[in-house]
Design a protein around this motif. Sequence first.
Motif, mmCIF file in Angstrom:
data_model
loop_
_atom_site.group_PDB
_atom_site.id
_atom_site.type_symbol
_atom_site.label_atom_id
_atom_site.label_comp_id
_atom_site.label_asym_id
_atom_site.label_seq_id
_atom_site.Cartn_x
_atom_site.Cartn_y
_atom_site.Cartn_z
ATOM 1 N N GLY A 156 74.365 -12.575 -65.099
ATOM 2 C CA GLY A 156 74.160 -12.256 -63.688
ATOM 3 C C GLY A 156 72.761 -12.611 -63.221
ATOM 4 O O GLY A 156 72.573 -13.103 -62.099
ATOM 5 N N ARG A 157 71.779 -12.366 -64.062
ATOM 6 C CA ARG A 157 70.405 -12.735 -63.696
ATOM 7 C C ARG A 157 70.258 -14.247 -63.557
ATOM 8 O O ARG A 157 69.646 -14.737 -62.602
ATOM 9 C CB ARG A 157 69.425 -12.217 -64.752
ATOM 10 N N LEU A 158 70.816 -14.971 -64.498
ATOM 11 C CA LEU A 158 70.652 -16.416 -64.474
ATOM 12 C C LEU A 158 71.416 -17.042 -63.313
ATOM 13 O O LEU A 158 70.935 -17.997 -62.693
ATOM 14 C CB LEU A 158 71.118 -17.006 -65.804
ATOM 15 N N GLU A 159 72.589 -16.523 -62.997
ATOM 16 C CA GLU A 159 73.350 -17.070 -61.876
ATOM 17 C C GLU A 159 72.652 -16.820 -60.546
ATOM 18 O O GLU A 159 72.812 -17.589 -59.603
ATOM 19 C CB GLU A 159 74.757 -16.459 -61.857
ATOM 20 N N GLY A 160 71.874 -15.750 -60.471
ATOM 21 C CA GLY A 160 71.114 -15.480 -59.254
ATOM 22 C C GLY A 160 69.819 -16.254 -59.151
ATOM 23 O O GLY A 160 69.053 -16.049 -58.199
ATOM 24 N N GLY A 161 69.535 -17.129 -60.114
ATOM 25 C CA GLY A 161 68.313 -17.925 -60.072
ATOM 26 C C GLY A 161 67.064 -17.184 -60.500
ATOM 27 O O GLY A 161 65.946 -17.580 -60.160
ATOM 28 N N THR A 162 67.208 -16.110 -61.265
ATOM 29 C CA THR A 162 66.061 -15.320 -61.698
ATOM 30 C C THR A 162 65.244 -16.083 -62.733
ATOM 31 O O THR A 162 65.785 -16.704 -63.640
ATOM 32 C CB THR A 162 66.539 -13.982 -62.297
ATOM 33 N N ASP A 163 63.926 -16.014 -62.573
ATOM 34 C CA ASP A 163 62.996 -16.562 -63.555
ATOM 35 C C ASP A 163 61.845 -15.570 -63.677
ATOM 36 O O ASP A 163 60.953 -15.509 -62.824
ATOM 37 C CB ASP A 163 62.484 -17.938 -63.141
ATOM 38 N N CYS A 164 61.888 -14.760 -64.728
ATOM 39 C CA CYS A 164 60.923 -13.678 -64.906
ATOM 40 C C CYS A 164 59.672 -14.099 -65.650
ATOM 41 O O CYS A 164 58.796 -13.259 -65.884
ATOM 42 C CB CYS A 164 61.589 -12.518 -65.662
ATOM 43 N N ARG A 165 59.538 -15.354 -66.017
ATOM 44 C CA ARG A 165 58.419 -15.746 -66.867
ATOM 45 C C ARG A 165 57.074 -15.550 -66.177
ATOM 46 O O ARG A 165 56.157 -14.943 -66.747
ATOM 47 C CB ARG A 165 58.602 -17.200 -67.318
ATOM 48 N N ALA A 166 56.929 -16.061 -64.954
ATOM 49 C CA ALA A 166 55.646 -15.933 -64.259
ATOM 50 C C ALA A 166 55.338 -14.479 -63.932
ATOM 51 O O ALA A 166 54.201 -14.018 -64.096
ATOM 52 C CB ALA A 166 55.658 -16.782 -62.989
ATOM 53 N N ARG A 167 56.332 -13.742 -63.476
ATOM 54 C CA ARG A 167 56.087 -12.347 -63.109
ATOM 55 C C ARG A 167 55.732 -11.507 -64.328
ATOM 56 O O ARG A 167 54.820 -10.666 -64.272
ATOM 57 C CB ARG A 167 57.323 -11.784 -62.411
#
Length: 380
Positions: A156-167
């Motif tokens: 679900g996170r990946l399908e929503g375009g989430t990228d937590c690396r920078a944050r």
Amino acid sequence: MTVAGDMCTEAAGVEAVSTTTPGTMAVGTAAQELRLKRGEFAIAVHLGLIRLIVRQDGGRPRVGHDELDRLRAQEGFPEALRARVRTVGTAKGAQQLGISPDRFTRLARAGCFTPITFYLNRYRAIVWLYLADELSGFAAREPRLLVGRSPAWLLGRLEGGTDCRARNWRSRRVERLLALTEDPWARAAVLAETLDPVQLAEVIDDPYERAYLARIRPEPAFGPTGPPLARETMAHLMRADEPDEMLWRRVSLVMELDNARETRPAPSPGGEWRDFAPPGDGRAPEPDVRADAGSVPANAAPDRAYVSVPESDPAPAPVPVSVPASVIGSRYGSEPDSVHVPTGVAKPAPGLLARIGLRRRVSKATGRQRPGRGRAPYGT
């Protein structure tokens, strides 16, 4: 390849000493003595493995000989120290976990592990690096994420375009910098770095305070090294880019500023100091209301609710005055045509939402909508 590893670690507030620092050496010399590369040394400082000495005159940090002796006395030196700061990219990290690079990237984007630093490749793209020790710990804690089908929450996170690396990298860096210092103004400078100039001006009205925070901002252990592009990328990655994170940084900055202003005021030009400490009741200092309202200029500044008296004339006794809404209404929101401000009664300070710039006010004097400002100027 432009390495930004030595730009991610600051040497703020570890230990302050006088201008004379006998028994110390430069950080570059200390890195050679410890058999560490510059990036490895910076990561060791960031993780708290190496303590730096900060001089009171604001010079470059140094390393004490006793600190080097302590590190050399540790078991397995220098291999053990280098293993704790060893970093890997996507390819080597995937090989270490026994998964494909694509799966490794998906796990990193979902926030399963946090980068420790980054560099820019020849295409000027950001390449994240991770601690090898942390990847080993993740494999031991979450073996189910390394094999089989990915769970629904991760998909679900990946399908929503989430990228937590920078944050995640930004949060980790901010938390470490806040842990390195107890000075409230230095802590506020760390939080101010997470907001862009427009948002920072909305939270902090006083330009002298913003300049002071920029001056005491933590610097890298090796100084501002690297090309301008790497420094610009570093500044861009430090800024919050999601609404919930920006709101949290604004609130944190306002709270830290309140603590800093109570501790000591920020310096202003000409050696003047502004008394930012609120009185005992916690409200802003009451205004110095003099003369009569008829002497208020038509083009008076909206944040001034008093009349200046020439030095040659004796100051009359304070009397109640009716201040037009155009003078103070724009600061505190909608007001009637004339607001009576009795002597000795302070205007209530704006709420938290107004101070962090999230509440808009309508001025009846001008009929325009103004964005919320940070904090009401002291003395109003």
